[in-house]
Design an enzyme around this catalytic site. Sequence first.
Site, PDB file in Angstrom:
ATOM      1  CB  VAL A   1     -57.903  56.254 -49.441  1.00 31.13           C
ATOM      2  CG1 VAL A   1     -57.369  56.031 -48.053  1.00 31.13           C
ATOM      3  CG2 VAL A   1     -59.483  56.699 -49.927  1.00 31.13           C
ATOM      4  CD  GLU A   2     -53.225  52.783 -50.232  1.00 33.35           C
ATOM      5  OE1 GLU A   2     -52.207  53.426 -50.148  1.00 33.35           O
ATOM      6  OE2 GLU A   2     -53.633  51.547 -49.985  1.00 33.35           O
TER       7      GLU A   2
END
Length: 469
Positions: free
Chosen positions: A194-195
């Site tokens: 996600v990051e």
Amino acid sequence: MKTNHSPIRVTITFIISILSIYGLPTLVSAQNPTDDQSILNAARALGVVNNAARTPQQQTYIPRTQATNNPAANRVKHDPYAAKRQQILRQNAARRKAHQQRIQQLQRQQYQKANLQRTQQQNSQHNLWNRVYQGFRFRDYRHQPLVKKYTREFSRSPQRIQQLADRSSDYLFMVVNELNRRRMPTELALLPFVESAYKNVAFSHAGAAGMWQFIPATGRRYGLKQTRSYDARLDSHQATRAALDYLQQLNREFKGDWLLSLAAYNCGEYRVHREIAKNRSRGKRTDYWSLDLPRETKQYVPRLLAFKEIYRNPSAYQVRLRGIPNSPALARINVNKPVNLRKAAARAGVPADKLLALNSGYLHGITTPRYSNKITLPRRYAGRLHKAIQSLPPAKDVHNITARKYAKSRGKRSKFRYHKVRRGDNLFRIARKHGTTVKRIKRLNKMRGNKIWPGKRLIIAKSSRRSYS
């Protein structure tokens, strides 16, 4: 022809004649009172002759009341239930055969299941994804609307999911090992998807950098050094250590609620505490799904849970997930001299891009022992690279070179300033205040629309004139 007039025969004939005169029933037909067989039968019935003295041609006894002149009527009648009994016997035999076949099938299934479990247990020792699945601890949130939305969105591109998994193969073992050592849920190993999509050199518009996307202030708070020649946020090992320290601290702060901890990792713990206090004062629930968090944070946790759902059951989403060996893919060595990584890769015959990507914390491709003496190597080439690094002479001190370059470029960097958006601001007012244009602000900040929100930092180009209206 001489007639046989033995005493027994004469006696039996006499008795039969007397019985016939008085009309008493006899065992012998009255039509042939002198028949030898009839007399012999009568003698046996009266006990005069022993039953053992039977003739071989003896017929079946038929009572007088049932005897007829039709030979077919005197035969034994056909059993009407014989066919039914045969049918029942055949059905029972078929049932027994089917039962035996079912037992054999169950035995084969049990044997195959035992083999499959044995194979899976063996594979779990070789496939890193099985370790990830075994460490999942979050509750099942796949029925949440946002989780379902992002699961559908991500599963539309199975190739993208596989690319992310392949990119993580270099770092996943290191992250999972650290999570297991700290007894943390392995769902956190999916957080870099996600990051940063597991990219060491990922940068955001807010100034976050690295695989775990640390902003400068948070990185310094957790021991990540940041200089002109070295940025520990881009070091996968250092950033992983700092990120897990931060997540553990947030988890203790939010009393074991991992969803709130992840939300605080994204938007800050103070914002999450403020929203919890607001909901508590209004008598509302204080879980993650009930808080009024920023839009990015509302999407942040569902994205992670969607990745978890897809990677936990890839076949359901047409994803062919390749296995990752359950062994370290990287090696770390200590080097106490500046090393030019490009020259080391060339001398060892290893692609320079791979070595530079693993050591992206060294911003100029030259190690800086004063900040870090660790070099990350691909394990398959570790021996050759270690020999090449040992044989290379020390490189020039990159810190002094970058210090001179920084002094020369200081004037250029002063051409930009930052503007923190406040409530009521819009791009037109900000551009008018700083003497620039909306189009230029959007281009510098890589914005597509005109939407801004309080707290956002905008890069503003300095102008020779400034408006004070």
